[in-house]
Design a protein around this motif. Structure first.
Motif, short mmCIF file in Angstrom:
data_model
loop_
_atom_site.label_atom_id
_atom_site.label_comp_id
_atom_site.label_asym_id
_atom_site.label_seq_id
_atom_site.Cartn_x
_atom_site.Cartn_y
_atom_site.Cartn_z
N LEU A 167 27.64 -22.37 21.08
CA LEU A 167 26.28 -22.90 21.26
C LEU A 167 25.29 -21.76 21.56
O LEU A 167 24.17 -21.76 21.04
CB LEU A 167 26.26 -23.94 22.37
N SER A 168 25.71 -20.83 22.39
CA SER A 168 24.83 -19.68 22.69
C SER A 168 24.55 -18.87 21.45
O SER A 168 23.42 -18.44 21.21
CB SER A 168 25.46 -18.79 23.77
N TYR A 169 25.61 -18.65 20.64
CA TYR A 169 25.44 -17.89 19.41
C TYR A 169 24.50 -18.62 18.46
O TYR A 169 23.61 -18.02 17.84
CB TYR A 169 26.79 -17.65 18.73
N ARG A 170 24.67 -19.91 18.36
CA ARG A 170 23.88 -20.71 17.41
C ARG A 170 22.41 -20.83 17.82
O ARG A 170 21.53 -20.70 16.99
CB ARG A 170 24.51 -22.11 17.30
N PHE A 171 22.16 -21.06 19.12
CA PHE A 171 20.81 -21.41 19.53
C PHE A 171 20.06 -20.34 20.34
O PHE A 171 18.84 -20.41 20.43
CB PHE A 171 20.84 -22.71 20.35
N HIS A 220 36.82 -3.79 27.62
CA HIS A 220 35.60 -4.50 28.00
C HIS A 220 34.35 -3.77 27.49
O HIS A 220 33.35 -4.40 27.18
CB HIS A 220 35.58 -4.63 29.53
N HIS A 221 34.43 -2.46 27.40
CA HIS A 221 33.28 -1.66 26.97
C HIS A 221 33.28 -1.34 25.47
O HIS A 221 32.43 -0.60 24.99
CB HIS A 221 33.20 -0.37 27.79
N LYS A 222 34.23 -1.90 24.76
CA LYS A 222 34.27 -1.72 23.29
C LYS A 222 33.06 -2.37 22.64
O LYS A 222 32.54 -1.88 21.65
CB LYS A 222 35.57 -2.33 22.74
N TRP A 223 32.61 -3.48 23.21
CA TRP A 223 31.52 -4.26 22.63
C TRP A 223 30.18 -3.74 23.18
O TRP A 223 29.69 -4.21 24.19
CB TRP A 223 31.70 -5.74 22.95
N ILE A 224 29.62 -2.75 22.53
CA ILE A 224 28.37 -2.13 23.01
C ILE A 224 27.19 -3.07 22.76
O ILE A 224 26.34 -3.27 23.61
CB ILE A 224 28.17 -0.76 22.34
N VAL A 225 27.14 -3.64 21.57
CA VAL A 225 26.13 -4.65 21.26
C VAL A 225 26.90 -5.98 21.23
O VAL A 225 27.57 -6.29 20.26
CB VAL A 225 25.45 -4.36 19.90
N CYS A 226 26.81 -6.74 22.28
CA CYS A 226 27.64 -7.93 22.47
C CYS A 226 27.07 -9.16 21.79
O CYS A 226 25.86 -9.33 21.69
CB CYS A 226 27.78 -8.23 23.95
N THR A 227 27.97 -10.04 21.39
CA THR A 227 27.60 -11.40 21.03
C THR A 227 28.09 -12.28 22.19
O THR A 227 28.83 -11.80 23.07
CB THR A 227 28.28 -11.86 19.72
N PRO A 228 27.75 -13.55 22.21
CA PRO A 228 28.28 -14.42 23.26
C PRO A 228 29.81 -14.51 23.26
O PRO A 228 30.41 -14.83 24.29
CB PRO A 228 27.66 -15.78 22.95
N TYR A 229 30.44 -14.19 22.15
CA TYR A 229 31.90 -14.24 22.08
C TYR A 229 32.57 -13.11 22.85
O TYR A 229 33.78 -13.13 23.06
CB TYR A 229 32.36 -14.24 20.62
N ALA A 230 31.81 -12.13 23.32
CA ALA A 230 32.36 -11.05 24.13
C ALA A 230 32.56 -11.49 25.58
O ALA A 230 33.15 -10.75 26.37
CB ALA A 230 31.44 -9.83 24.08
N SER A 231 32.11 -12.68 25.94
CA SER A 231 32.17 -13.14 27.33
C SER A 231 33.59 -13.13 27.91
O SER A 231 33.77 -12.92 29.10
CB SER A 231 31.56 -14.53 27.46
#
Length: 188
Positions: free
Chosen positions: A59-63, A159-170
């Motif tokens: 939902l976060s990714y979508r909206f 945890h720090h691999k995702w420099i530009v995160c999407t909500p799926y990195a949570s």
């Protein structure tokens, strides 16, 4: 949690354990069996966290998420799928490590109380604020300690691999990292 597990036992797990016993020609595990309680908790918590993770992240990714960030040079190819895969690998282990804490709570080894009026509503409000302050403080220090060279490479670097995160990195981190950062919630 005991109320939820009571409903699940009645409407789901009794049937599952009875069916498993019939298939294996054994006696069903009784409700007070620690093995049954642990297995049932694992199934419930894992199903819940998977639904929560994919539901809220989706939902976060979508909206909410700004998809223009995916054109950033540090955004990895197929990163969204990599984040989901990483979380999907971590969640079963985190759940397994969490079950003993919930079992302890269910068996009276905690200070959780169900009668909100027992200590008064002012205490309830103050304890809610203290819970947030305590857990936030502890999670900050757990995270800081995970940056120690002895821990960082083996546990926290992912945890720090995702420099530009999407909500799926949570939830896309090493299982031990996720468990350690959840400990303050169980200690509070």
């Amino acid at each position: 949690m005991d109320v939820v597990m009571g409903y699940l036992d009645t409407y789901v797990f009794d049937g599952v354990y009875n069916q498993a016993a019939a298939l294996t020609s054994t006696t069903p595990l009784p409700r007070d069996s620690l093995l049954r309680q642990s297995l049932s908790l694992f199934v419930f918590i894992y199903a819940y966290i998977v639904a929560f993770y994919f539901g809220t992240a989706g939902l976060s990714y979508r909206f909410i998420y700004d998809k223009k960030q995916e054109s950033h040079p540090k955004f990895l190819p197929r990163q969204k799928l990599l984040e989901m895969a990483c979380a999907s690998r971590a969640l079963p282990t985190i759940t397994l490590m969490t079950v003993p804490w919930i079992m302890g709570q269910l068996h009276g080894y905690s200070m959780v109380y169900k009668e909100w009026s027992k200590f008064g509503y002012v205490y309830l409000g103050v304890s809610a604020v203290m819970f947030i302050l305590f857990t936030d403080f502890c999670i900050y220090w757990v995270h800081r300690l995970e940056h120690h060279p002895l821990v960082y490479a083996n546990c926290h670097k992912l945890h720090h691999k995702w420099i530009v995160c999407t909500p799926y990195a949570s939830h896309a981190f090493h299982p031990v990292d996720g468990y350690l950062q959840s400990l303050p919630y169980h200690m509070a």
